[in-house]
Structure formats: C-alpha cells, structure tokens
Design an enzyme around this catalytic site. Structure first.
Site, short mmCIF file in Angstrom:
data_model
loop_
_atom_site.label_atom_id
_atom_site.label_comp_id
_atom_site.label_asym_id
_atom_site.label_seq_id
_atom_site.Cartn_x
_atom_site.Cartn_y
_atom_site.Cartn_z
N ASP A 185 0.93 -0.90 0.11
CA ASP A 185 -0.16 0.12 -0.16
C ASP A 185 0.84 1.24 -0.07
OD1 ASP A 185 -2.35 -1.77 -0.26
OD2 ASP A 185 -3.08 -0.78 1.38
N ASN B 267 -3.61 -4.17 -1.22
CA ASN B 267 -4.04 -4.59 -2.47
C ASN B 267 -4.40 -3.19 -2.85
OD1 ASN B 267 -4.82 -2.84 1.19
ND2 ASN B 267 -7.27 -3.07 -0.14
N HIS B 268 -3.90 -2.55 -2.16
CA HIS B 268 -3.93 -0.80 -3.61
C HIS B 268 -3.24 -0.83 -4.53
CE1 HIS B 268 -6.59 1.60 -0.89
NE2 HIS B 268 -6.74 0.67 -0.19
N HIS C 12 -4.02 -21.88 13.09
CA HIS C 12 -3.67 -23.22 12.33
C HIS C 12 -2.98 -22.73 11.53
CE1 HIS C 12 -6.54 -25.55 9.91
NE2 HIS C 12 -5.13 -25.66 9.34
N HIS D 179 0.59 -8.73 3.50
CA HIS D 179 -0.45 -7.42 3.64
C HIS D 179 -1.53 -7.73 4.49
CE1 HIS D 179 -1.68 -3.33 2.93
NE2 HIS D 179 -2.78 -3.55 2.49
#
Lengths: 336, 121
Positions: A51, A86-87, A248, A186
């Site tokens: 990001d 994600n950006h 997990h 991220h």
C-alpha cells in the site's frame, strides 16, 4: 565519521499511501536513513508491507525512493523488500476508487516526460521504435470529468500489466514473505493460501504484473479472504482477532511463529494480538489516512520485537512491545 | 536510453587508453545522436549527455542534475525542440481498438455529476 547502524535485524513499516514525508520520517526514526535520506541501516533488512499507492500524491516518489534505498542497502549487506498491498492490485486492475487528485497530477507529469524520452529515442538512428505508452487505452471514459481524463490514462499506462511503472517497481514486490520466524503479508494468510504454495503465490502475482501470465486468481489478491484484503487478524479490537485460525495458519508454515500485517489502521499504533502471534503495523501514517504518528516495528536477531515510535506518550495496552524513542532509537555503534 | 548510451559510448570507446573526457567527446560525435544535438535544445542535450558520460559519481550521473534540469526546462519552453514529425504522437494509427468493456473504477470526485436531480448518493 563513524557509521551508526541498527542492530542487524529486520525492520517493518506499514502502509505509506503516497505520503513521502511521513515515509521518510518513519525510516529516519528507525535509523534506517540519515539526515540526507541515505540508507544508514547497515546490514538490516527493511520490509515495506504494501500500500504505497493511493490516498496521496507522492506515490511515484516513494517507489523511486525505496528503489534507490534498496540499491544503497544492498551495497552494505542490507536489503529493502517491498510487498504488494491491495491498493497496488487495485491500480493494476484500473480500480482508481481511492486515488487522490494529486496522484493523477504526479502520474500525468511522469507520463509526459516518459513520452518525451520515448520521442527522443526515436530521433536516434538504430534504436528500436519504442511502443506508444498509451497503446490500446481509450482517449476518453464516459462519465468522467474531462479535466481528469489524461490523469487516468497516465495511471493506466503506467500501472497496467507490462506498464513501465508496474514492470519496474510492482513486479519486484513480494506478496508473501517469510523471514526467520516471521511471516509478512499485507492482509493475512489462511491455510488454503499456504496449501496453494507461498512461492507459487509470489510467482503468479509477479507473472501477471509483467504480462507473462494473463490473470491472477482473485482468491489470492482480490476477495475479502485474499492475502491482501483479509482483516481477520488485524481487526482493531484484539478480541476480534481469530486466534485459533491464526495458529492454524501459522502451524502450516514451517518455523513460523508470527504474522506481520498492514492493511487495517491501528489508531493506537503498532500492536500485537494473540500473544504477539499477530503483529499489526499499519498506523495510518499518511495524511490521506489518519495522519498517524510514524512507527516502525523492529525484529532483532534474537526475535525480540520492538516498536520504534515518535509518540512520546506510552500506550497502556502494549507495554510488552513498546520502546519509545530515546534520542536516536537504540542505535549501536559498529566499526566500519 | 541504455542502448543508445551503449552505442554512443562504444563509438567513443574505440581507443581504450583515451581519457574519459576524450571518450565522451568522441561519443558525442556518434551519428546516432546527431538529430538530438540539433535544434533549440541541442546544446542542452549535449551538455547533459557529456556530463553523464564523464560522471565518476558512485551513482553515475547523479552529479548531473543541473544540466538535465536545464534540458528539461528547454524542452518545456520549446515544445518543438526536436523535429516535429518525430515528436508527434501517432497514437491514432498505432492504437488497437479498445474493447467495449475497457472500464475504470473512478473515485467519486472524478465523476461527472448526473443531470438527474434524484440521484443523491
């Protein structure tokens, strides 16, 4: 001049979102750059968890700056590792929902000079004619204000798969990284991502950005539960962190003891949840976010975690992690 | 630019014993860049080009910011600095037909307000 460097270790910085000044403040606070913005982190490794793009107008400047730092770091045995957020994927996908107006200006200016450079190359006999930067990009998009059209076209040209900025910078990003006992990502990792293969995830995303692969699975980078969007381990209220799922996921990665994530702004600063198995380092430092105080996470060689912060006031709920800044944060002198 | 530099430098490198200065001067004479040396920004181009080739800075060319900024300013004030027919973007002919579904997701502030008074999102 005696070089002052951090203890050999790993430093991690969260979401930067187009704010160059804050980015530099964070790195300076951690002793990773000097007053002239040159790498001073010696053999440390800096991890930026993604990001860099959106919400600010100095996205390209940050990309170039981190690239330059990496070159300086590598020369002295250090490293700078950049990751996808994600950006980054949104912009490659032409999702410009979070772009700042000044982010259009910066890319348009870049594109102008990039095209001038291409044009000058065409004047050189014997050079292959460079491909048009805007090849295949429509000259107009319905419903968009005219004054922004060229800015968006420049962003597409730069950031689409095979685009010059995507190729030069974003294709060098990792999507998941394991250093010692720490897993960097991220958003977060689920067991099914581990099953898919961490190496394979990095390859898939990279190959898509360079254009050697048509597409990349949305389950890896676009959906709610993808590596870049997951918030199960980064919800601000530590109680909302799904610790058993985290355990997990970590148990499926050999040697992994903790996950280090950005993506979700932590108003109280960097903190740990689930017995410090989840370390959340997005402090929203960009002016386009919450203008948060810059902070950097440091993981020393013996796996000790410290927060390097410019915040003078203590944070009650993170005593075990916090080391406030004390006139140059715990720097150690070494012989050159 | 790398391949151009390589070619021009190779042109100047024929005499391995020549000084950096001499090599740079020779490189400047390479026919491959004669077009760039002519016109209103030719001298700025030559200055930047020479500076880069002669640079001994650790990061080659990092001491050439001034001549490069001068070249930039010149190009900015002289849109026709280099022969026009070459500088014109021949987008029209090279552009592939963009597909119908070539869309972007814009930020709210970039969207043209709809004329319908009812939409208040």
């Amino acid at each position: 001049m005696s070089p002052v460097v951090l203890i050999r270790g790993v430093a991690a910085v969260g979401d930067l979102h187009g704010d160059l000044l804050k980015s530099k403040q964070a790195l300076r606070l951690a002793g990773l750059i000097d007053s002239q913005d040159r790498w001073s982190g010696g053999s440390s490794t800096l991890v930026q968890v993604g990001d860099v793009l959106d919400r600010g107008g100095q996205e390209l400047k940050i990309l170039y700056f981190l690239e330059k730092l990496k070159r300086q770091a590598v020369k002295v045995g250090g490293n700078v590792i950049t990751m996808n957020g994600n950006h980054e994927i949104m912009n490659i996908d032409r999702n410009f929902f979070c772009v700042h107006p000044s982010g259009l200006d910066e890319f348009q200016n870049w594109a102008g000079w990039f095209s001038t450079g291409n044009n000058m190359k065409q004047l050189c006999d014997g050079l292959q004619k460079p491909k048009d930067l805007y090849d295949g990009i429509p000259s107009t998009f319905p419903g968009i204000k005219q004054q922004y059209m060229n800015g968006f076209r420049a962003r597409i040209a730069a950031l689409r798969p095979q685009g010059p900025i995507a190729t030069r910078f974003l294709s060098k990003n990792l999507t998941v990284l394991v250093v010692g006992e720490s897993v960097f990502v991220h958003g977060g990792i689920l067991p099914e991502h581990v099953d898919y293969g961490l190496e394979r995830i990095n390859e898939d995303v990279r190959d898509w950005i360079t254009g050697s692969r048509e597409t990349v699975s949305s389950d890896l980078v676009r959906t709610r539960n993808s590596l870049l969007w997951l918030r199960k381990f980064s919800n601000e209220t530590a109680e909302d962190c799904d610790c058993s799922l985290l355990e997990h996921a970590l148990s499926t990665i050999p040697g992994a003891r903790r996950m280090i994530m950005g993506h979700t702004i932590q108003r109280g600063g960097i903190n740990g949840a689930c017995n410090n198995r989840a370390i959340r380092i997005d402090v929203g430092m960009s002016q386009g976010c919450i203008n948060g105080l810059p902070e950097v996470l440091e993981i020393s060689e013996d796996s000790g975690l410290r927060i390097l912060t410019s915040n003078p006031s203590d944070h009650q709920n993170r005593h075990d992690l916090l080391i406030p800044e004390q006139h140059g944060p715990r720097e150690v002198e070494v012989q050159a | 630019m790398e391949s151009l530099l390589a070619e021009a430098t190779a042109f100047g490198n024929e005499d391995a014993n020549a000084s950096l200065e001499a090599k740079a001067q020779k490189a400047l004479e390479c026919p491959c860049i004669q077009n760039l040396r002519s016109g209103p920004c030719g001298s700025q181009f030559s200055a930047a080009f020479l500076c880069f080739l002669k640079s001994t800075a650790e990061e080659k060319g990092s001491d050439c910011v001034q001549p490069f900024v001068a070249l930039q300013s010149c190009i900015q004030t002289n849109p026709n600095a280099f022969p026009k027919e070459v500088l014109e973007n021949d987008e029209a002919e090279t552009q592939e037909k963009p597909s119908e579904d070539y869309k972007i997701i814009p930020p709210r502030w970039a969207v043209e307000p709809t004329t319908s008074p009812k939409t208040k999102l």
